[in-house]
Design a protein around this motif. Structure first.
Motif: not given
Length: 632
Positions: A209-223
């Motif tokens: 649920g956290v990964t979906t809410a934050l779009k964590a993968a795309s945000a981490m890779q973009a940073a």
């Protein structure tokens, strides 16, 4: 009824062949998944079927022209409408939950319902880490027994970077899932040292649920790709260690409960260091963060265990514990308030990033008290958007900002052996109230603020998503549509069930009647009664117009040498019955539409009440963004 999920019994785990293959045990009702596609689709299909059946029931039982309802018909119709609305609310909730991962099983749902009684047995007894008196020389070396086999999570042709493992903590005894994300090109032997960000979910919640809410993968890779932060690893443990922890999550070990404090503070770092050998060996590369109650737990854990974590990334947290054992009495609340702990507990230097929207009422105490409590050894970046509420939309918008902040901190890492702060029970001086603050109005999602004055208050009541006027109006609409779906409609209505069944029978082979038999006899020309001894005279043949005869002749199949049969013309009686059925179906469709609108209005009314109680969405636009993501 579909079969329940199956689990392999102990003998079957050793061999999947032979007679042992039949030894399967059914999983209990509490273990049935509520996020599985089959469950979500199944409850949606059941809701549609029940809605159609209810419309048929209303058509068959609630007849027009009656001044009073038959008691049985009224009760049956009322129960059917209520059941339909409950199923529609359940289907929508199941779809949103499957996307956001609040609860995973029926047992989790029941635990949430029973949450208020989790500590009814007596006062909670907490087991807290000892207050440090000296700086640890080094972190414990990873043990091979802590290593876990992380399985990659497939995402089609796209690289997800996610993997997960079911881990049993050697120190806490907790068995739960742990998710990990590694950047593109990661290898355990690539010669790099990777910092780690551990993110904690809220209540209720889950790692996915956290990964979906934050779009964590795309945000981490973009940073990482933009150079705003170095390649890092994201870790997300599941905190729902038992039913009580699912209902009212804790940050600390509570006697008689799952030891979730040890799970987060000791087991997870040990598992990560043993499974990913090239991560940072000490606190200078470790950050802990979270959303909602997970944000409170992240800050609380960093203060308690500053030897393990040097950075905090918290979104929409709060200062005073409101859930779990810490919230059960005034003494525990006071002792575990974040602003109090920062002043009174010795800890190594911390760098904190806190985000709390100004229209999120639950974070008001954090925005007010935390900045003034920060000791001189720590730093705090407090980001306070004007709008955003307590929503996944705000977390998703601000997560890249948090990653950029962390990347800046890693350019000059916090010391692994920083000196301890000096505890003080005194309130901080006014000179410290602005310590470490910056960027308070620059966060993504900041707005122009709400209207002020009487007109602004009036608009908020009757147009705002939390306005009591909007909620009352939606409840009235839902009730009115429900009554309209049940009540007879004057000036229209439906033929009785028997007439409708006779109409259906007229379409069956051998039951069709001619159109002349259905038409009433003419008043001017009454039909003659035929007797057995007087044969009926053949009706006089009427002359046919020439144009009509030519048109008919041109459509008739010509006779050919092969003797093909002429094409049969449609039976006018059957066509008349079909048209009658179509005319009768229109009122049924209209009642179905009213019933569907009643279900939609009821779902919105429940959602508005829940949002007012929980204070999640401050505006319609943010709610629509979150719901569009959850129901997509």
């Amino acid at each position: 009824m579909p079969d329940l999920p199956l689990v392999v019994s102990a003998p079957l785990a050793a061999s999947l062949n032979g007679p042992a293959a039949t030894r399967l045990e059914r999983v209990g009702i509490s273990e049935i998944s509520v996020v599985a596609p089959s469950f979500v689709q199944g409850i949606g299909i059941v809701a549609v079927i029940v809605m159609l059946a209810t419309a048929v029931l209303l058509w068959a039982r609630i007849r027009p022209g009656r001044r009073r309802f038959p008691r049985a018909s009224l009760l049956g119709a009322l129960l059917a409408v209520v059941l339909t609305q409950v199923l529609v609310v359940g289907a929508v909730s199941a779809r949103a939950n499957a996307h956001l991962g609040f609860v995973r099983t029926i047992g989790d749902v029941l635990a949430q319902v029973r949450g208020s009684g989790s500590f009814a047995g007596g006062p909670a007894v907490l087991s807290l880490p000892e207050e440090p008196t000296s700086i640890p020389t080094s972190q414990p070396s990873p043990m091979p027994a802590d290593a876990a086999a992380f399985t990659p999570i497939k995402g089609g042709s796209d690289y997800t970077g996610f993997s997960k493992a079911t881990v049993t903590g050697r120190r806490s005894g907790v068995t739960q899932e742990v998710w990990a994300w590694t950047p593109r090109g990661y290898s355990p032997n690539d010669g790099r040292t990777y910092p780690v960000l551990m993110m904690l979910h809220g209540d209720p919640g889950s790692p996915d649920g956290v990964t979906t809410a934050l779009k964590a993968a795309s945000a981490m890779q973009a940073a990482i790709d933009s150079g705003k932060m170095p390649p890092a690893i994201l870790v997300m443990p599941n905190l729902s260690a038992d039913s009580r922890q699912t209902a009212m999550p804790d940050c600390a070990d509570v006697v008689g409960h799952a030891q979730v404090g040890t799970w987060v503070q000791d087991d997870i770092p040990a598992v990560v260091r043993a499974s990913f050998p090239n991560v940072s060996p000490d606190r200078s590369g470790w950050a802990i963060g979270g959303v909602s109650s997970g944000a409170f737990c992240a800050t609380w854990t960093a203060i308690m265990r500053s030897d393990a974590f040097g950075y905090v990334v918290a979104m929409s947290g709060f200062d005073v514990p409101f859930t779990g054992a810490m919230s059960t009495n005034r003494e525990l609340k006071s002792a575990n308030t974040l602003s109090t702990l920062l002043r009174t507990r010795a800890h190594q230097r911390l760098r904190m990033w806190q985000m709390a929207a100004k229209d999120d009422t639950g974070t008001a105490d954090l925005r007010r008290d935390l900045p003034s409590a920060v000791p001189s050894t720590d730093t705090l970046e407090m980001v306070t958007p004007q709008t955003g509420g307590h929503s996944a939309t705000l977390w998703r918008q601000t997560f890249p900002t948090a990653l950029s902040w962390w990347g800046e901190q890693l350019k000059s890492p916090v010391a692994a052996d920083a000196p301890l702060s000096e505890p003080t029970a005194e309130e901080p001086s006014s000179a410290r109230q602005t310590h470490g603050l910056s960027g308070g109005e620059s966060a993504t999602g900041a707005g122009d603020g709400a209207d002020t004055g009487a007109w602004g208050s009036f608009r908020e009541v009757f147009t705002g998503i939390r306005g009591i006027g909007v909620i009352i109006l939606m409840c009235i609409v839902a009730l009115a549509l429900s009554v309209a779906a049940i009540a007879p409609w004057r000036g229209g209505g439906f033929p009785g069930p028997l007439r409708r069944l006779r109409g259906l029978g007229g379409l069956l082979p051998g039951r069709a009647r001619s159109a002349e038999a259905d038409e009433p006899a003419s008043v001017d020309e009454p039909a003659e009664t035929e007797s057995a001894d007087k044969p009926a005279e053949a009706p006089a043949e009427r002359p046919e117009p020439r144009g009509a005869r030519e048109s008919r002749d041109s459509l008739e199949a010509p006779e050919d040498a092969e003797g093909s049969a002429p094409v049969a013309s449609p039976d006018p009686g059957r066509l008349k019955k079909a048209r009658a059925l179509l005319r009768g179906a229109r009122p049924v469709g209209a009642r179905l539409v009213v019933l569907a609108l009643a279900c939609v209005a009821g779902t919105l009314a429940i959602a508005l009440v829940s949002n007012r109680i929980g204070g999640f969405f401050p505006t319609w636009s943010i709610a629509i963004q979150d719901l569009a993501l959850a129901l997509a």
